[in-house]
Each structure stands twice: as C-alpha cells, then as structure tokens.
Design a protein around this motif. Structure first.
Motif, PDB file in Angstrom:
ATOM      1  N   VAL A 121      59.112  42.452  29.271  1.00 22.95           N
ATOM      2  CA  VAL A 121      59.974  41.804  28.684  1.00 22.95           C
ATOM      3  C   VAL A 121      59.001  39.989  29.037  1.00 22.95           C
ATOM      4  O   VAL A 121      58.153  39.717  27.924  1.00 22.95           O
ATOM      5  CB  VAL A 121      60.677  40.747  27.708  1.00 22.95           C
ATOM      6  N   ILE A 124      55.197  40.510  29.600  1.00 22.08           N
ATOM      7  CA  ILE A 124      54.411  40.168  28.458  1.00 22.08           C
ATOM      8  C   ILE A 124      54.055  38.847  28.059  1.00 22.08           C
ATOM      9  O   ILE A 124      52.941  38.162  27.516  1.00 22.08           O
ATOM     10  CB  ILE A 124      54.759  41.430  27.066  1.00 22.08           C
ATOM     11  N   TRP A 128      50.716  36.436  28.331  1.00 22.15           N
ATOM     12  CA  TRP A 128      50.556  36.177  26.883  1.00 22.15           C
ATOM     13  C   TRP A 128      50.691  34.445  27.524  1.00 22.15           C
ATOM     14  O   TRP A 128      49.333  33.752  26.508  1.00 22.15           O
ATOM     15  CB  TRP A 128      51.064  35.883  25.881  1.00 22.15           C
ATOM     16  N   ARG A 134      47.325  37.868  24.107  1.00 15.98           N
ATOM     17  CA  ARG A 134      48.561  38.443  22.312  1.00 15.98           C
ATOM     18  C   ARG A 134      48.813  39.933  22.641  1.00 15.98           C
ATOM     19  O   ARG A 134      47.512  40.556  22.676  1.00 15.98           O
ATOM     20  CB  ARG A 134      47.815  37.754  21.486  1.00 15.98           C
ATOM     21  N   PRO A 135      49.711  40.411  22.734  1.00 13.31           N
ATOM     22  CA  PRO A 135      50.482  41.933  22.701  1.00 13.31           C
ATOM     23  C   PRO A 135      50.036  42.561  21.294  1.00 13.31           C
ATOM     24  O   PRO A 135      50.322  41.578  20.357  1.00 13.31           O
ATOM     25  CB  PRO A 135      51.571  41.724  22.995  1.00 13.31           C
ATOM     26  N   SER A 137      50.035  45.046  17.835  1.00  5.82           N
ATOM     27  CA  SER A 137      51.278  45.956  17.428  1.00  5.82           C
ATOM     28  C   SER A 137      51.983  46.786  17.826  1.00  5.82           C
ATOM     29  O   SER A 137      53.433  46.882  17.756  1.00  5.82           O
ATOM     30  CB  SER A 137      50.401  46.672  15.778  1.00  5.82           C
ATOM     31  N   THR A 139      53.010  47.180  21.352  1.00  3.01           N
ATOM     32  CA  THR A 139      53.206  46.646  22.139  1.00  3.01           C
ATOM     33  C   THR A 139      54.502  45.778  22.119  1.00  3.01           C
ATOM     34  O   THR A 139      55.157  45.929  22.361  1.00  3.01           O
ATOM     35  CB  THR A 139      52.458  45.714  23.226  1.00  3.01           C
ATOM     36  N   ARG A 140      54.341  45.583  20.636  1.00  5.35           N
ATOM     37  CA  ARG A 140      55.405  44.649  20.132  1.00  5.35           C
ATOM     38  C   ARG A 140      56.166  45.595  20.008  1.00  5.35           C
ATOM     39  O   ARG A 140      57.430  45.068  19.733  1.00  5.35           O
ATOM     40  CB  ARG A 140      54.971  43.242  19.020  1.00  5.35           C
ATOM     41  N   THR A 143      58.714  46.855  22.481  1.00  8.78           N
ATOM     42  CA  THR A 143      59.238  45.596  22.915  1.00  8.78           C
ATOM     43  C   THR A 143      60.688  44.857  22.429  1.00  8.78           C
ATOM     44  O   THR A 143      61.562  46.085  23.116  1.00  8.78           O
ATOM     45  CB  THR A 143      58.885  44.183  23.248  1.00  8.78           C
ATOM     46  N   VAL A 144      60.222  45.756  20.990  1.00  6.82           N
ATOM     47  CA  VAL A 144      61.670  45.955  20.442  1.00  6.82           C
ATOM     48  C   VAL A 144      62.556  46.824  20.623  1.00  6.82           C
ATOM     49  O   VAL A 144      63.624  46.675  20.374  1.00  6.82           O
ATOM     50  CB  VAL A 144      61.160  45.569  18.468  1.00  6.82           C
TER      51      VAL A 144
END
Length: 315
Positions: A121, A124, A128, A134-135, A137, A139-140, A143-144
């Motif tokens: 995290v 990333i 960024w 910018r990661p 969707s 990648t995000r 991460t979540v």
C-alpha cells in the motif's frame, strides 16, 4: 527516473513474468523462514540486534565472492550507485530486519509479518505521489481486499490483544520493506542483483556493528542451543540458516524478482511470504492460525491477483 519507467511499462511479458514470479516465490519462501529461525535464538537469550547482525554478517560473507565476480572490476559502477547501496543497506536491510526482530518479541511471527507486509500500500502511494502513477480500479480493489485480509489475519474483529509496542516496531519494518521494494526496482542502476544484495549486507553489517560498539544497540548473544518444535539445534545452525537462506538467497532472488515484475506487483506477490511464515511458525513453533486467519490469507492472495490484473497496459 528508473522506477517510473520500470513500473509503468506495458504488462510484463511472459519472458520476464514467469522467471520473475519464480524468483518472487523463492524469495518469499526464503524470507518467511527468518521470523521462525530468529525466534529460536531470541528465546535462548539473544538480543534482536545480535540476531540481525549475525544474519547480515553471514549473508555478507556468503555473497562477497559472487558479488565481486558479478561486479567484474567495474568499481566505477559501484561508486556511481554508492547512495543506492548505502540506503539499501541501512534502511532496507539493517533497519527493516532489526524492527521486525524486535516486533516478533511481542507479537506472533505471522501477525508481525502481516503488519510489515502492508508495505505494498505504501509502494502504491509512493508511485502515485512521486510519479503520478494513479492506481486503476482493479489495483484499488486489490488493495482493499488485501487490507481486509490483513485485518482478518490479525484477528482484529475479535478484539485480539495486540502489543502496541510490537505493532509500532512492525510498522517501522513495513516502512523499511516499502523502501526495499522501491530501491530493488532500480534496474537502470546497472548493478547486478547479487552486487546490490552483497553491498547492502556489507553496509548493514558495518552500521549495526558500529552502533553496537558505541553501546547504542544491545549485542547480547550466547552459545545455548535454539529450540524448534521441541528439538534442540546448535546456535550456529540457526545463524547459518538465517544468513544463507533468510538473507543471502532471499534478498538476491527478491531483487531479481522486483526488477522483472516492478516494485508494485513484486510487493504484492511477496505477500505470499506471510502465508509461508504462518505455515513455518505453525509447524515449528506451534503458533497455529485460526480459521478466520486462514480466510484472511486467501483474501490476501485474491488481492495479489487483482493487482496483477490491474497492471497498466500501456507505457
């Protein structure tokens, strides 16, 4: 900058992806043994600083000759990358390992390692903020999912009693791990992976020994046997395993993997180390994971897959 071009290239071709994943798997399996091996020494009376120093010294000795052969007399190349080698040795090697070894004195190996491996995290966020990467969707989402998995493995939802000091030291190890991935991706430096690893071990050893000589770190060690799974082994066996497997092999293969996969993907694949570490701690130290922690581990793996799918597809 090298990191930017390395991380925003097109999706990793199979010629780099497959060997990169193999190196990453070997690195994760090797790194994962460090906590279990160190805990045996710490339980026998070794201080964290002494265990880390022994680990790095052995690795430096093992990598010295191969590193010199790979350098092939190109001392100018080493001088041009002196700042990289020093930062790698002080932060990514000595600092990260010391913080982790202190953390496992207060936390289970798997828990301490999971906090440390929230590092992707940080990676990333750095890419960024520093390079505007910018990661996407996926990648995000990865991460979540990974963070949820980490929370489950930490068993936070049940109100588990976690040592605050141990968590703070594990967080410092997390910062060091993030630096490790970012610096390891500096492919344009021209330094072969084994040269960077060897140089980092030498610098880290000198830094720790210097702090110990001035009494700033407690260097407490003994020759009592270390105990693993109820079996006593000589102290030097544990030290050799720490230095050769959990340091020399782990760092060299880790650098090779990161240069092929990029710091972002490599940092997520390295989360497999957490699962290997929990397996080792269960088999050797009796630290059995709970079902909710196993579920968390599966979510971590899912997050790795999502991050891979979310890699940028254009340069």
């Amino acid at each position: 900058m090298t990191t930017m071009t390395h991380d925003i290239r097109a999706v990793t071709p199979s010629s780099r992806l497959v060997p990169g994943l193999v190196f990453a798997l070997l690195s994760a399996m090797s790194f994962a043994s460090s906590g279990t091996l160190a805990k045996g020494l710490l339980a026998s009376g070794w201080s964290p600083a002494a265990a880390v120093t022994a680990r790095i010294l052995v690795a430096a000795l093992v990598l010295a000759v191969p590193g010199l052969i790979a350098l092939d007399g190109r001392w100018g190349l080493l001088r041009r990358n002196l700042k990289l080698v020093v930062a790698y040795g002080v932060v990514a090697v000595a600092g990260c390992q010391f913080a982790y070894f202190v953390a496992i004195q207060h936390l289970q190996v798997g828990v301490a390692l999971l906090i440390e491996y929230a590092a992707p995290v940080v990676v990333i966020g750095y890419l960024w903020f520093r390079y505007g990467q910018r990661p996407g969707s996926l990648t995000r989402a990865g991460t979540v999912v990974t963070l949820v998995g980490l929370a489950l493995v930490l068993d936070l939802l049940s109100g588990a009693d976690l040592h605050l000091g141990g968590m703070l030291w594990a967080s410092l190890a997390m910062a060091g791990a993030a630096v490790y991935f970012i610096l390891s991706a500096q492919e344009g430096s021209g330094l072969p992976p084994i040269v960077l690893a060897a140089g980092g071990m030498v610098v880290g050893s000198v830094a720790l020994l210097t702090l110990g000589a001035f009494g700033l770190l407690e260097m407490r060690w003994n020759t009592d046997p270390a105990v693993y799974a109820g079996t006593e082994v000589p102290w030097w066996w544990a030290v050799l395993a720490l230095g050769v497997v959990a340091a020399a092999i782990a760092y060299t293969t880790g650098i090779a993997a990161t240069r092929r996969l990029g710091s972002r993907l490599a940092s997520f694949v390295a989360l497999l180390e957490v699962l290997f570490a929990m397996l080792y701690a269960w088999l050797v130290l009796g630290e059995q994971p709970q079902p909710v922690q196993v579920l968390g581990g599966l979510l971590v793996l899912t997050g790795v897959v999502l991050v891979k799918l979310g890699e940028p597809r254009t340069t």
